[in-house]
Design a protein around this motif. Structure first.
Motif, PDB file in Angstrom:
ATOM      1  N   ASP A 190       0.662  -1.238  -0.112  1.00 42.59           N
ATOM      2  CA  ASP A 190       0.029  -0.063  -0.021  1.00 42.59           C
ATOM      3  C   ASP A 190       0.855   1.262   0.104  1.00 42.59           C
ATOM      4  N   HIS A 237       1.237   4.059  -3.073  1.00 46.02           N
ATOM      5  CA  HIS A 237       0.832   5.670  -3.034  1.00 46.02           C
ATOM      6  C   HIS A 237       2.094   6.301  -3.185  1.00 46.02           C
ATOM      7  N   SER A 256      -7.397   1.888   0.825  1.00 46.13           N
ATOM      8  CA  SER A 256      -6.401   0.871   0.334  1.00 46.13           C
ATOM      9  C   SER A 256      -6.694  -0.368   1.023  1.00 46.13           C
ATOM     10  N   ARG A 277      -8.404   6.879  -0.287  1.00 49.77           N
ATOM     11  CA  ARG A 277      -7.915   7.212  -1.725  1.00 49.77           C
ATOM     12  C   ARG A 277      -8.323   8.828  -2.261  1.00 49.77           C
ATOM     13  N   LEU A 316      -5.566  11.162  -2.675  1.00 49.86           N
ATOM     14  CA  LEU A 316      -4.591  10.561  -3.736  1.00 49.86           C
ATOM     15  C   LEU A 316      -4.977  10.995  -5.169  1.00 49.86           C
TER      16      LEU A 316
END
Length: 166
Positions: free
Chosen positions: A46, A50, A120, A127, A130
């Motif tokens: 994860d 990212h 995630s 999320r 992001l």
């Protein structure tokens, strides 16, 4: 104004380098933990996922501003001529529109991820932020593509070496 732009560029490049260093260190520690101690780092996939997205999308506007996207120079002599200005303008508009479309799609995904609380798999990291960062990056790249298409690539004033001819 240009000094501020180059300071932002330096800061972005430094953050990207730190993200890459973090990915390398995390992957190294995860492999050592997995192989030697039989204890992998929980959530390393994860975190790496990212960090990779942050590196790629932080770099997108930098690459666009530098005019450093991959290009095919097979027809450069033909396309660089004054009679092909329409082609360069069309290319600029298309690249700008595609990047703006991608930004818009990331905004949609971010709103959807926020609405459904998408996270995630292992660490449950949200999320949506992001996706919004990716949208901002693509929007800045679209703007940069338009500016660069009109005025040409920005040259670093601190860069003292010239490109070598092949």
């Amino acid at each position: 104004m240009q000094t501020i732009v180059w300071k932002i560029r330096w800061l972005t490049e430094t953050l990207m380098a730190l993200f890459l260093l973090s990915m390398v260190a995390l992957t190294f520690a995860d492999v050592i933990g997995r192989r030697l101690l039989n204890k992998p780092i929980y959530g390393s996939n994860d975190i790496t996922e990212h960090l990779m997205a942050l590196v790629i999308f932080a770099g997108l506007p930098l690459v666009t501003v530098a005019g450093a996207h991959l290009t095919i120079d097979l027809l450069d002599k033909f396309v660089k001529g004054p009679s092909m200005a329409w082609w360069r303008a069309l290319t600029t508009v298309l690249v700008t529109l595609v990047l703006a479309l991608i930004a818009w799609l990331f905004v949609k995904h971010g709103l959807n991820a926020s609405r459904i609380s998408e996270v995630s798999q292992a660490l449950r990291v949200p999320r949506a932020p992001l996706y919004f960062f990716m949208a901002l990056s693509c929007a800045l790249s679209a703007l940069a593509a338009l500016v660069i298409g009109i005025s040409g690539p920005m040259v670093d004033p601190t860069d003292t070496h010239e490109e070598e001819a092949l």
